[in-house]
Design an enzyme around this catalytic site. Structure first.
Site, mmCIF file in Angstrom:
data_model
loop_
_atom_site.group_PDB
_atom_site.id
_atom_site.type_symbol
_atom_site.label_atom_id
_atom_site.label_comp_id
_atom_site.label_asym_id
_atom_site.label_seq_id
_atom_site.Cartn_x
_atom_site.Cartn_y
_atom_site.Cartn_z
ATOM 1 N N ASP A 70 1.106 -1.710 -0.243
ATOM 2 C CA ASP A 70 -0.061 -0.100 0.078
ATOM 3 C C ASP A 70 0.883 1.143 -0.438
ATOM 4 O O ASP A 70 0.936 2.404 -0.843
ATOM 5 C CB ASP A 70 -0.959 -0.115 1.138
ATOM 6 N N VAL A 83 -5.577 2.473 -0.474
ATOM 7 C CA VAL A 83 -5.174 1.448 -1.815
ATOM 8 C C VAL A 83 -5.085 0.061 -2.101
ATOM 9 O O VAL A 83 -6.060 -0.397 -2.819
ATOM 10 C CB VAL A 83 -3.702 1.463 -2.341
ATOM 11 N N ASP A 84 -5.189 -0.284 -0.821
ATOM 12 C CA ASP A 84 -5.137 -2.392 -0.901
ATOM 13 C C ASP A 84 -6.793 -2.098 -1.016
ATOM 14 O O ASP A 84 -7.496 -2.802 -1.059
ATOM 15 C CB ASP A 84 -5.047 -2.496 0.631
ATOM 16 N N LEU A 85 -7.795 -1.636 0.038
ATOM 17 C CA LEU A 85 -8.799 -1.073 0.732
ATOM 18 C C LEU A 85 -9.889 -1.154 -0.760
ATOM 19 O O LEU A 85 -10.826 -1.500 -1.357
ATOM 20 C CB LEU A 85 -9.131 -0.298 1.005
#
Length: 405
Positions: free
Chosen positions: A147, A175-177
């Site tokens: 991320d 960003v991951d989410l």
């Protein structure tokens, strides 16, 4: 009789929107599990495939808050894909699955022999969904990505934080989410297309693509007008007044940047003369004179507590609100009304909560139907569902191909 893919102990699953959709979950860390969590929450039968003795490090342990929050409503099979027996079992599962989700480094799925073309050879209807750090092809495709690396490479850290203070990451792994959310959307698009074509697709995104996508207005600002955004702290990058302002007790956020709201705001806080300041008559002028205008608002706001200003502005329709710590978020009556803390009964932790889905489908409540699984908790029953016998399961356990309770 219930559908063979539906747990007979869970009658509610059969009525959920994704009931009957079988998902193979080969994800780790956060982006991939975020995608799968959407599918699991709405009724898909998720089979989490993990290596024996696996711990992906989130939350410190399987009982940690991170693993528990990411992996609810799933079953687990501990299967060694590096063995021929393990790979054979995987392909039997893949032949009956609807979706496969993975976020391995690009080369790993090819090295294991479970790349899209190999899985589609046994099940052309399957939706193969991938998240990588930087894309499945291109000069960075083999790089590892997380991320914060994507936040930096994708411009986020240069537009977050106060001017002059240097780059700053966002306080959540957004960003991951976002990549997980986007991949879940791609899966649903591909499932809908399959209704018409009968064929699966390979759908994929990456942390870098998700980050650039989330730049949104800041990216369009550069692409269309050539402006390179910088850090604006708590202020909106182009609209004013919009941001955080100190009061007599704690800061509040306000958003009064349209011409109508600006006029209402100045009148409401007792300073109609602000409307006659030449530099403040236009949005562009207010933005250019941001420092002086913000100071004037703060001087007024510090005279009364936050509740006074929130009540005043809310009455005239100007968006405003407190700046809460996380404990205050979950104590907020609206957050409680929205049931964002989802109750879960856990055998070790007792009565606790996970973060609820933010998707609302009228007539259906998001809930924890299965607590996050122990490693290999369902290995035997999953293998039996695709034709393995008790003797087969015992043999694989003896060889260390599976970890089965």
């Amino acid at each position: 009789m219930p559908d063979s893919h539906i747990d007979p102990r869970d009658a509610t699953t059969a009525t959920l929107p994704l009931a009957g959709i079988v998902v193979l979950d080969l994800t780790l860390a956060r982006a991939g599990p975020t995608c799968v969590r959407h599918l699991a929450d709405w009724g898909a039968e998720v089979i989490r495939i993990e290596p024996p003795a696996f711990n992906d490090g989130l939350g410190g342990a399987r009982e940690g808050y991170d693993f528990q929050n990411l992996h609810r409503n799933k079953r687990s099979i501990a299967l060694d894909l590096k063995t021929e027996d393990g790979k054979a079992a995987f392909f039997k599962l893949a032949a009956k699955a609807d979706v496969l989700v993975e976020n391995m480094r690009v080369r790993v799925k090819h090295r294991l022999g479970i790349a899209p073309e190999q899985v589609h050879a046994v099940n052309p209807r399957l939706i193969y969904a991938s998240i990588s750090g930087f894309g499945q092809t291109g000069p960075y495709s083999e790089r590892a990505g997380v991320d914060q690396i994507a936040q930096g490479m994708g411009g986020m850290m240069t537009i977050t934080g106060e001017p002059g203070r240097g780059p700053m990451r966002a306080g959540i792994p957004f960003v991951d989410l976002t990549a997980g959310n986007l991949l879940a959307l791609a899966v649903m698009v591909a499932l809908w297309e399959r209704q018409k074509t009968g064929k699966g697709r390979w759908v994929h995104t990456s942390l870098l693509e998700a980050m650039v996508f989330m730049l949104d207005l800041q990216a369009a600002r550069y692409l269309m007008d050539g402006e390179i955004p910088g850090q604006a702290g708590n202020d909106h990058p182009v609209n004013i007044p919009m941001g955080a302002f100190d009061t007599a007790d704690k800061p509040v956020n306000i958003a009064a940047s349209s011409p109508k709201m600006w006029a209402q705001f100045a009148e409401a806080v007792g300073h109609p003369e602000w409307l006659e300041v030449e530099e403040w008559k236009t949005a562009k002028g207010r933005s250019a004179d941001r420092k002086r205008l913000n100071a004037a608002i703060t001087e007024v706001f510090k005279q009364k507590p936050s509740d006074h200003w929130i009540d005043l502005l809310e009455r005239i329709g100007i968006p405003c609100g407190p700046i809460n710590k996380v404990d205050q978020v979950f104590a907020d009556p609206q957050v409680q009304h929205l049931r964002m803390a989802m109750p879960m009964k856990h055998p070790d932790r007792g009565d606790t909560h996970l973060v609820s889905s933010a998707i609302n489908i009228e007539g259906i409540e998001s809930e924890v139907r299965r607590i996050p699984p122990r490693l290999g908790e369902h290995s035997a029953e999953i293998l039996k569902s695709v034709g393995y016998t008790d003797d087969d399961v015992a043999r694989l356990r003896g060889l260390g191909v599976i970890n089965a309770e």
